[in-house]
Design an enzyme around this catalytic site. Structure first.
Site, mmCIF file in Angstrom:
data_model
loop_
_atom_site.group_PDB
_atom_site.id
_atom_site.type_symbol
_atom_site.label_atom_id
_atom_site.label_comp_id
_atom_site.label_asym_id
_atom_site.label_seq_id
_atom_site.Cartn_x
_atom_site.Cartn_y
_atom_site.Cartn_z
ATOM 1 N N VAL A 260 4.960 -3.369 6.037
ATOM 2 C CA VAL A 260 4.762 -3.767 7.424
ATOM 3 C C VAL A 260 3.755 -4.907 7.386
ATOM 4 O O VAL A 260 2.626 -4.739 6.915
ATOM 5 C CB VAL A 260 4.232 -2.594 8.276
ATOM 6 C CG1 VAL A 260 4.050 -3.032 9.728
ATOM 7 C CG2 VAL A 260 5.166 -1.380 8.179
ATOM 8 N N MET B 46 -3.131 -8.054 6.734
ATOM 9 C CA MET B 46 -3.247 -6.726 6.192
ATOM 10 C C MET B 46 -1.885 -6.057 6.198
ATOM 11 O O MET B 46 -1.557 -5.388 7.150
ATOM 12 C CB MET B 46 -4.232 -5.900 7.002
ATOM 13 C CG MET B 46 -4.330 -4.472 6.472
ATOM 14 S SD MET B 46 -4.970 -3.331 7.677
ATOM 15 C CE MET B 46 -3.525 -2.331 7.959
ATOM 16 N N PRO B 47 -1.102 -6.252 5.185
ATOM 17 C CA PRO B 47 0.132 -5.472 5.131
ATOM 18 C C PRO B 47 -0.171 -3.987 4.951
ATOM 19 O O PRO B 47 -1.158 -3.621 4.311
ATOM 20 C CB PRO B 47 0.843 -6.025 3.907
ATOM 21 C CG PRO B 47 0.234 -7.359 3.658
ATOM 22 C CD PRO B 47 -1.183 -7.239 4.124
ATOM 23 N N LEU B 48 0.643 -3.165 5.548
ATOM 24 C CA LEU B 48 0.589 -1.721 5.343
ATOM 25 C C LEU B 48 1.810 -1.366 4.503
ATOM 26 O O LEU B 48 2.938 -1.696 4.875
ATOM 27 C CB LEU B 48 0.622 -0.979 6.677
ATOM 28 C CG LEU B 48 0.652 0.542 6.583
ATOM 29 C CD1 LEU B 48 -0.615 1.075 5.917
ATOM 30 C CD2 LEU B 48 0.837 1.143 7.965
#
Length: 132
Positions: free
Chosen positions: A72, A1-3
């Site tokens: 991120v 899960m990239p932010l």
């Protein structure tokens, strides 16, 4: 899960901003193999005096259409994968919404599996031992 944090100057249309978000997401699905429903983007629009950048740093000429994309993501991707992501984002955003490749700046901040909690107070990527 990239932010994903997307930062740009105020004044762009909702369609323009959505095209940036869509292009970044499609590039992540393509290169990072992120699931299609794994989309968490924070859009930051700044006043002109609040977005400070060097227009010619490292020989790349930037305009006021510059977009900073801060990703991120977990540190389990290798350098060729990251390079493919940079290219895919620049390619997609140059097509829609028509950004200059020079105005697309991508920064990746990597972290460890135990530094993610998607909710419920649980370290989401860490498998808990089975109860005895």
């Amino acid at each position: 899960m990239p932010l994903i944090h997307i930062s740009l100057l105020k004044g762009k249309s909702r369609e323009h901003i959505r095209a940036i978000s869509d292009g970044v997401h499609r590039a992540l699905v393509e290169t990072y193999k992120v699931p299609a429903d794994d989309r968490f983007h924070l859009i930051h629009q700044h006043e002109r005096d609040d977005l400070v950048y060097d227009p010619d740093c490292l020989g790349v000429h930037r305009t006021d259409d510059v977009v900073f994309i801060h990703i991120v993501a977990g540190n389990w991707r290798d350098t060729p994968t990251k390079k493919a992501l940079y290219r895919a984002i620049a390619d997609r955003l140059s097509k829609d919404p028509g950004l200059r490749r020079e105005d697309v700046q991508v920064i990746i901040s990597s972290n460890e599996r135990d530094e993610w909690s998607f909710g419920n107070g649980v370290a989401s990527y860490i498998k808990e031992p089975e109860p005895a």
